[in-house]
Design a protein around this motif. Structure first.
Motif, PDB file in Angstrom:
ATOM      1  N   THR A 216     -28.471  33.309  14.196  1.00 25.13           N
ATOM      2  CA  THR A 216     -29.810  33.628  14.679  1.00 25.13           C
ATOM      3  C   THR A 216     -30.027  33.078  16.082  1.00 25.13           C
ATOM      4  OG1 THR A 216     -30.638  33.583  12.418  1.00 25.13           O
ATOM      5  CG2 THR A 216     -32.277  33.431  14.157  1.00 25.13           C
ATOM      6  N   ILE A 217     -29.567  31.881  16.337  1.00 27.24           N
ATOM      7  CA  ILE A 217     -29.720  31.273  17.651  1.00 27.24           C
ATOM      8  C   ILE A 217     -28.969  32.083  18.705  1.00 27.24           C
ATOM      9  CG2 ILE A 217     -29.187  29.219  19.030  1.00 27.24           C
ATOM     10  CD1 ILE A 217     -29.710  27.629  16.361  1.00 27.24           C
ATOM     11  N   MET A 218     -27.772  32.530  18.370  1.00 22.24           N
ATOM     12  CA  MET A 218     -26.984  33.336  19.296  1.00 22.24           C
ATOM     13  C   MET A 218     -27.666  34.686  19.558  1.00 22.24           C
ATOM     14  SD  MET A 218     -22.995  34.511  18.989  1.00 22.24           S
ATOM     15  CE  MET A 218     -23.300  35.312  17.448  1.00 22.24           C
ATOM     16  N   LEU A 219     -28.118  35.355  18.508  1.00 18.07           N
ATOM     17  CA  LEU A 219     -28.779  36.647  18.666  1.00 18.07           C
ATOM     18  C   LEU A 219     -30.091  36.533  19.441  1.00 18.07           C
ATOM     19  CD1 LEU A 219     -28.141  38.168  15.149  1.00 18.07           C
ATOM     20  CD2 LEU A 219     -27.291  39.061  17.331  1.00 18.07           C
ATOM     21  N   ALA A 220     -30.781  35.409  19.308  1.00 17.93           N
ATOM     22  CA  ALA A 220     -32.064  35.226  19.989  1.00 17.93           C
ATOM     23  C   ALA A 220     -31.909  35.191  21.506  1.00 17.93           C
ATOM     24  CB  ALA A 220     -32.741  33.953  19.496  1.00 17.93           C
ATOM     25  N   LYS A 221     -30.700  35.010  21.997  1.00 19.82           N
ATOM     26  CA  LYS A 221     -30.475  35.019  23.443  1.00 19.82           C
ATOM     27  C   LYS A 221     -30.611  36.423  24.020  1.00 19.82           C
ATOM     28  CE  LYS A 221     -27.605  30.900  23.428  1.00 19.82           C
ATOM     29  NZ  LYS A 221     -28.484  29.996  24.093  1.00 19.82           N
ATOM     30  N   MET A 222     -30.471  37.452  23.171  1.00 17.31           N
ATOM     31  CA  MET A 222     -30.565  38.814  23.678  1.00 17.31           C
ATOM     32  C   MET A 222     -31.581  39.677  22.943  1.00 17.31           C
ATOM     33  SD  MET A 222     -27.000  40.414  22.281  1.00 17.31           S
ATOM     34  CE  MET A 222     -26.010  38.936  22.229  1.00 17.31           C
ATOM     35  N   ALA A 223     -32.097  39.196  21.834  1.00 16.40           N
ATOM     36  CA  ALA A 223     -33.030  40.009  21.040  1.00 16.40           C
ATOM     37  C   ALA A 223     -34.265  39.191  20.684  1.00 16.40           C
ATOM     38  CB  ALA A 223     -32.339  40.480  19.757  1.00 16.40           C
ATOM     39  N   GLU A 224     -35.386  39.877  20.599  1.00 21.00           N
ATOM     40  CA  GLU A 224     -36.607  39.251  20.097  1.00 21.00           C
ATOM     41  C   GLU A 224     -36.479  39.182  18.573  1.00 21.00           C
ATOM     42  OE1 GLU A 224     -41.373  40.152  19.662  1.00 21.00           O
ATOM     43  OE2 GLU A 224     -40.054  41.688  20.499  1.00 21.00           O
ATOM     44  N   ILE A 225     -36.615  37.993  18.018  1.00 14.13           N
ATOM     45  CA  ILE A 225     -36.509  37.824  16.571  1.00 14.13           C
ATOM     46  C   ILE A 225     -37.859  37.354  16.039  1.00 14.13           C
ATOM     47  CG2 ILE A 225     -35.365  36.638  14.674  1.00 14.13           C
ATOM     48  CD1 ILE A 225     -32.902  36.391  16.444  1.00 14.13           C
TER      49      ILE A 225
ATOM     50  N   GLU B  10     -42.416  27.762   5.001  1.00 11.35           N
ATOM     51  CA  GLU B  10     -42.437  28.289   6.367  1.00 11.35           C
ATOM     52  C   GLU B  10     -41.688  27.357   7.321  1.00 11.35           C
ATOM     53  OE1 GLU B  10     -45.428  29.999   9.794  1.00 11.35           O
ATOM     54  OE2 GLU B  10     -46.293  29.212   7.950  1.00 11.35           O
ATOM     55  N   ARG B  11     -41.863  26.070   7.164  1.00 11.39           N
ATOM     56  CA  ARG B  11     -41.138  25.107   8.009  1.00 11.39           C
ATOM     57  C   ARG B  11     -39.632  25.246   7.821  1.00 11.39           C
ATOM     58  NH1 ARG B  11     -39.208  19.754   7.799  1.00 11.39           N
ATOM     59  NH2 ARG B  11     -39.342  18.734   9.826  1.00 11.39           N
ATOM     60  N   ALA B  12     -39.188  25.402   6.575  1.00 15.48           N
ATOM     61  CA  ALA B  12     -37.757  25.570   6.305  1.00 15.48           C
ATOM     62  C   ALA B  12     -37.223  26.838   6.957  1.00 15.48           C
ATOM     63  CB  ALA B  12     -37.506  25.591   4.796  1.00 15.48           C
ATOM     64  N   VAL B  13     -37.989  27.927   6.881  1.00 15.12           N
ATOM     65  CA  VAL B  13     -37.569  29.191   7.503  1.00 15.12           C
ATOM     66  C   VAL B  13     -37.479  29.018   9.015  1.00 15.12           C
ATOM     67  CG1 VAL B  13     -38.278  31.569   7.977  1.00 15.12           C
ATOM     68  CG2 VAL B  13     -38.391  30.669   5.647  1.00 15.12           C
ATOM     69  N   LYS B  14     -38.480  28.392   9.613  1.00 20.10           N
ATOM     70  CA  LYS B  14     -38.464  28.185  11.069  1.00 20.10           C
ATOM     71  C   LYS B  14     -37.297  27.306  11.492  1.00 20.10           C
ATOM     72  CE  LYS B  14     -43.313  28.918  12.175  1.00 20.10           C
ATOM     73  NZ  LYS B  14     -44.563  28.304  12.669  1.00 20.10           N
ATOM     74  N   LEU B  15     -37.020  26.242  10.736  1.00 21.33           N
ATOM     75  CA  LEU B  15     -35.888  25.378  11.073  1.00 21.33           C
ATOM     76  C   LEU B  15     -34.567  26.127  10.981  1.00 21.33           C
ATOM     77  CD1 LEU B  15     -36.847  21.973   9.426  1.00 21.33           C
ATOM     78  CD2 LEU B  15     -36.511  22.426  11.858  1.00 21.33           C
ATOM     79  N   SER B  16     -34.425  26.966   9.966  1.00 21.82           N
ATOM     80  CA  SER B  16     -33.180  27.719   9.857  1.00 21.82           C
ATOM     81  C   SER B  16     -33.044  28.671  11.037  1.00 21.82           C
ATOM     82  CB  SER B  16     -33.110  28.482   8.531  1.00 21.82           C
ATOM     83  OG  SER B  16     -34.012  29.562   8.524  1.00 21.82           O
ATOM     84  N   LYS B  17     -34.143  29.283  11.445  1.00 24.34           N
ATOM     85  CA  LYS B  17     -34.138  30.245  12.548  1.00 24.34           C
ATOM     86  C   LYS B  17     -33.909  29.563  13.893  1.00 24.34           C
ATOM     87  CE  LYS B  17     -37.490  33.431  14.653  1.00 24.34           C
ATOM     88  NZ  LYS B  17     -37.996  32.674  15.763  1.00 24.34           N
ATOM     89  N   GLU B  18     -34.507  28.408  14.108  1.00 19.85           N
ATOM     90  CA  GLU B  18     -34.506  27.781  15.424  1.00 19.85           C
ATOM     91  C   GLU B  18     -33.489  26.668  15.603  1.00 19.85           C
ATOM     92  OE1 GLU B  18     -38.566  26.532  15.672  1.00 19.85           O
ATOM     93  OE2 GLU B  18     -39.319  28.597  15.741  1.00 19.85           O
ATOM     94  N   LYS B  19     -32.961  26.121  14.502  1.00 19.33           N
ATOM     95  CA  LYS B  19     -32.098  24.953  14.643  1.00 19.33           C
ATOM     96  C   LYS B  19     -30.759  25.057  13.918  1.00 19.33           C
ATOM     97  CE  LYS B  19     -32.219  19.941  14.269  1.00 19.33           C
ATOM     98  NZ  LYS B  19     -33.016  18.763  13.950  1.00 19.33           N
ATOM     99  N   TYR B  20     -30.751  25.575  12.694  1.00 17.97           N
ATOM    100  CA  TYR B  20     -29.557  25.467  11.868  1.00 17.97           C
ATOM    101  C   TYR B  20     -28.710  26.723  11.771  1.00 17.97           C
ATOM    102  CZ  TYR B  20     -31.606  21.064  10.484  1.00 17.97           C
ATOM    103  OH  TYR B  20     -32.138  19.803  10.504  1.00 17.97           O
ATOM    104  N   CYS B  21     -29.258  27.896  11.996  1.00 16.74           N
ATOM    105  CA  CYS B  21     -28.495  29.135  11.846  1.00 16.74           C
ATOM    106  C   CYS B  21     -27.919  29.548  13.199  1.00 16.74           C
ATOM    107  CB  CYS B  21     -29.373  30.249  11.275  1.00 16.74           C
ATOM    108  SG  CYS B  21     -28.472  31.804  11.096  1.00 16.74           S
ATOM    109  N   SER B  22     -26.630  29.320  13.386  1.00 21.22           N
ATOM    110  CA  SER B  22     -26.012  29.621  14.682  1.00 21.22           C
ATOM    111  C   SER B  22     -26.051  31.117  14.994  1.00 21.22           C
ATOM    112  CB  SER B  22     -24.574  29.093  14.724  1.00 21.22           C
ATOM    113  OG  SER B  22     -23.805  29.659  13.684  1.00 21.22           O
TER     114      SER B  22
END
Length: 76
Positions: free
Chosen positions: A54-63, A40-52
């Motif tokens: 996902t980070i870009m999409l999160a600015k306009m969409a609830e993920i 779960e920590r790895a998934v959260k890190l990819s979502k919140e820190k490492y996957c550009s």
């Protein structure tokens, strides 16, 4: 980790440019002796820190996401 499958469901705005408004990711991870908290920590890190993307999409969409950890070599 031996296998990882991610399925996505998304909703888009009804008006142009019809951007994504909601994205739900379903992670299924298989392996032997995996610690679900570490996965779960790895998934959260990819979502919140490492996957550009996902980070870009999160600015306009609830993920949101859900995670299933399976003991074994394959996700069914």
């Amino acid at each position: 980790m031996a296998d990882c499958v991610v399925d996505a469901e998304a909703e888009r705005a009804e008006t142009e440019p019809k951007v994504f408004t909601r994205i739900h990711l379903r992670y299924r991870v298989a392996g032997r002796g995996l610690d679900p908290r570490q996965v779960e920590r790895a998934v959260k890190l990819s979502k919140e820190k490492y996957c550009s993307a996902t980070i870009m999409l999160a600015k306009m969409a609830e993920i949101t996401f859900e995670l299933t950890v399976v003991e074994g070599d394959r996700v069914e």
